[in-house]
Design an enzyme around this catalytic site. Structure first.
Site, short mmCIF file in Angstrom:
data_model
loop_
_atom_site.label_atom_id
_atom_site.label_comp_id
_atom_site.label_asym_id
_atom_site.label_seq_id
_atom_site.Cartn_x
_atom_site.Cartn_y
_atom_site.Cartn_z
CG ASP A 77 -1.99 -1.12 1.05
OD1 ASP A 77 -2.48 -1.30 -0.08
OD2 ASP A 77 -2.30 -1.79 2.05
NE ARG A 84 -8.36 2.29 4.21
CZ ARG A 84 -7.70 1.23 4.69
NH1 ARG A 84 -6.53 0.89 4.18
NH2 ARG A 84 -8.21 0.53 5.67
CG HIS A 89 -6.92 -2.01 -1.08
ND1 HIS A 89 -6.27 -2.62 -0.03
CD2 HIS A 89 -6.81 -0.67 -0.87
CE1 HIS A 89 -5.79 -1.70 0.79
NE2 HIS A 89 -6.11 -0.50 0.31
CB CYS A 123 -1.44 -6.41 0.58
SG CYS A 123 -2.08 -7.65 1.64
N1 CIR Z 1 -3.17 -4.08 -0.32
C1 CIR Z 1 -3.87 -4.65 0.64
O1 CIR Z 1 -4.72 -5.50 0.38
N2 CIR Z 1 -3.66 -4.27 1.87
C2 CIR Z 1 -4.32 -4.80 2.99
C3 CIR Z 1 -4.34 -3.80 4.09
C4 CIR Z 1 -5.06 -4.31 5.30
C5 CIR Z 1 -5.04 -3.34 6.44
N3 CIR Z 1 -5.61 -3.95 7.61
C6 CIR Z 1 -5.78 -2.07 6.11
O2 CIR Z 1 -6.98 -2.01 6.34
O3 CIR Z 1 -5.18 -1.12 5.63
#
Ligand code: CIR
Length: 247
Positions: free
Chosen positions: A67, A132, A160, A241
């Site tokens: 991310d 986001r 996402h 991720c």
């Molecule tokens: N790229 C992704 O799928 N990221 C997962 C992020 C999970 C984290 N708990 C979030 O909500 O940001």
């Protein structure tokens, strides 16, 4: 070696990570660490040399490095994550990508972007409009990547874009039509089957939670490597991720 896999070890506060669409469940930090080690080992076996971002034990979602940065060629676009709590994750990733000799640029101002919303398929960069990632950031990304075709994609009911759709090595999109406004998707047998990391050639990495999709992809001639990432799935993470692959 195929390239570098940017990763970050999970910390003791992983269980406090953000949740949007799932109920909180107990997370075993020891198991998460072992699963992360096995995930990194699978990437290394496939020729991706792991490079670790600094531990960030005060930032529960820090292992979800995808991310924080989007790589296009030798350019690293440092994101401005949509969740304010996650913005401090970016500085240490910036140091790593600079150390690797990439040119680092940033999403700035009111733009917010999570790398999990960015799906690169050949010359095309699909970007999810999510809770986001906003249109301002999508415009900034398009300006930073003038040689690519940036395509905004509307999402429904997922965190996402890459929670709902990824791409096979031949560019076929695999994903859940109910959540994403893209046509011609190959529907996976399980929700986690929408998450595929191409490792080079015919190899793909998938979660152990999608065995029927893995079998279907093997039938298509792919070599599927599976890893159990149950503790990260409880935090809405998936195989994509936990790393950023830098060819
Ligand atoms: N790229 C992704 O799928 N990221 C997962 C992020 C999970 C984290 N708990 C979030 O909500 O940001």
């Amino acid at each position: 070696m195929s390239g570098i896999a940017l990763v970050r070890k999970p910390g003791p506060r992983l269980a406090d990570g953000l949740l949007s669409y799932v109920q909180r469940e107990p997370v075993d930090p020891g198991l998460a660490t072992r699963q992360h080690d096995a995930y990194v080992a699978a990437l290394a076996d496939a020729g991706w040399r792991p490079v670790y971002a600094e531990p960030a034990d005060d930032l529960p979602d820090a292992p979800f490095v995808e991310d924080t940065v989007v790589i296009s060629g030798r350019l690293a676009v440092l994101t401005r994550p949509g969740a304010e709590e996650r913005r401090p994750e970016v500085a240490s990733v910036a140091s790593v990508v600079r150390g690797l000799g990439l040119k680092a640029v940033r999403i700035t101002g009111s733009g917010t972007l999570d790398g999990g919303d960015v799906l690169q398929v050949g010359p095309t960069v699909y970007v999810g409009r999510s809770a986001r990632t906003n249109d301002e950031a999508i415009s900034q990304l398009a300006a930073l990547l003038p040689e690519r075709r940036v395509v905004p994609v509307d999402l429904d009911g997922v965190l996402h874009l890459k929670s709902a759709v990824t791409a096979l090595p031949d560019g076929t999109l695999i994903g859940l039509a109910a959540h994403v406004n893209l046509s011609g998707l190959l529907e996976p047998a399980e929700e986690a089957g929408a998450h595929v990391v191409p490792l080079g050639g015919d190899r793909v990495l998938m979660a152990a939670s999608a065995p029927r999709t893995a079998a279907a992809l093997e039938k298509r001639g792919l070599k599927v490597i599976t890893v159990d990432i149950s503790e990260f799935e409880k935090l809405e993470g998936c195989v994509t991720c936990l790393s950023v692959l830098i060819p």
